[in-house]
Write an enzyme that holds these catalytic residues in place. Sequence first.
Site, PDB file in Angstrom:
ATOM      1  N   SER A 161       1.019  -1.103   0.440  1.00  0.00           N
ATOM      2  CA  SER A 161       0.434  -0.086   0.300  1.00  0.00           C
ATOM      3  C   SER A 161       0.607   1.781  -0.617  1.00  0.00           C
ATOM      4  CB  SER A 161      -0.759  -0.188   1.283  1.00  0.00           C
ATOM      5  OG  SER A 161      -1.815   1.208   0.524  1.00  0.00           O
ATOM      6  N   ASP A 256      -9.702  -3.840  -4.539  1.00  0.00           N
ATOM      7  CA  ASP A 256      -9.279  -3.253  -4.322  1.00  0.00           C
ATOM      8  C   ASP A 256      -9.265  -1.857  -5.241  1.00  0.00           C
ATOM      9  OD1 ASP A 256      -7.458  -1.533  -2.931  1.00  0.00           O
ATOM     10  OD2 ASP A 256      -5.630  -2.985  -2.631  1.00  0.00           O
ATOM     11  N   HIS A 286      -7.257  -5.584  -0.376  1.00  0.00           N
ATOM     12  CA  HIS A 286      -5.828  -4.918  -0.133  1.00  0.00           C
ATOM     13  C   HIS A 286      -6.333  -5.347   1.585  1.00  0.00           C
ATOM     14  CE1 HIS A 286      -3.753  -1.494  -0.327  1.00  0.00           C
ATOM     15  NE2 HIS A 286      -3.860  -0.988   1.065  1.00  0.00           N
TER      16      HIS A 286
END
Length: 296
Positions: A161, A256, A286
Site C-alpha cells: 500500500s 481493491d 486490500h
Amino acid sequence: MSFKLRLLLFYVHHIAKATTYGDLLPPEIRQENKKQVEKIGHLFDFPPLELATVEDNTIEMRDGVMIPIRIYQPNNKQDLPIIVFFHGGGFVLRSIDSHDKACRRLAKTSEAIVVSVGYRLAPEHKFPIPTEDAYDATLWIAEHAKSLGGNPDNLILMGDSAGGNLSAVTSIQARNLGKPKIAKQILLYPALDARLCHPSMEELGKDYFLTKELIEWFVDHYKRTDEDILNPMMSPLLTKDLSNLPPALVLTCSLDPLKDEGEAYADRLSAAGNQVHFTEYKDVIHSFMNMPKIMK
C-alpha cells in the site's frame, strides 16, 4: 469470495463503523487500531514465527532525527538477500509492530534478512518526509549490508500500500542519485496515484474494506498542498521517465480500489523497458498480507 472474508466485510461495514476516522485525531486512531489488533488480531493472523534473531535499532536521518528499524534474521547464514520493508497505512497509520508477523513470515519463507523501517508518519510529518526517510534508511541499510550478514548486491525494496509507494519512489530516487544499487522492487497493492482518478476507485471504493473516503482522508493528511498530489514523488505513476529501474513484481487485488493504478504502473514500467511481473489476485481485498487466516 470466501465465507471468512464476507464475515470480515460485514463486521467492518456494519458493526465496527460506529467510530469513523473523522471522529478522532490520527494519534488517537493509532492507539485505537493497536487495541483492536490486540483484541481481535488472532482472528486474522497466526502467532509470530520464531527466527534466529529479531533486533530493534535506530538510524539517523538527514535532519538528525532517529527513526526505528527492526531487523529480522531468518538464520545464521551470511551473504543473504536483504529486503528493506516499508509498511502500509496511508502514510498516517500502522507501524513496525503492525507488520511484525508479516515480516517474520517474509524472512522465514524467503530466507532473507528483512529490515522493517519505521518512517515518520503524517500529519505530524507530511510529504516529502516519509519519502526522505525511506531513501535515507535504504542507503544506510545498503552501507551496512555486510555487517547485517547480507549481500549489498542483493538489496530488495518491498512494501504494501503506502509502503509500495515508498518502494517505487525509493527505486526512482536511487536511479536518479546513482545509489544505492537496488536488485528488485516488490510492490504489494501499491498506492501510486494520489489523484484518485482510476475507474476502480469508484467501482470498488465503498464495500471492500479500503474505501475511497478513507483514501481521501489519507491524502489530505499526507499532502502539504494540493500541488503535492501531482508531484511524482507522491504519485510515482506520474513520473515521466520510468526507464532503467529495478526488475519489479507488482501484485494487486481484484477487490481493491487501488488495483487499476497498480496495473497501470506495471504497464508503464514494462513499456519503459523494465522487467516486470504483474499478478492480480482474485477475490481478495486490500491488506491481505496481514490477514492470512481470512484469505486462506
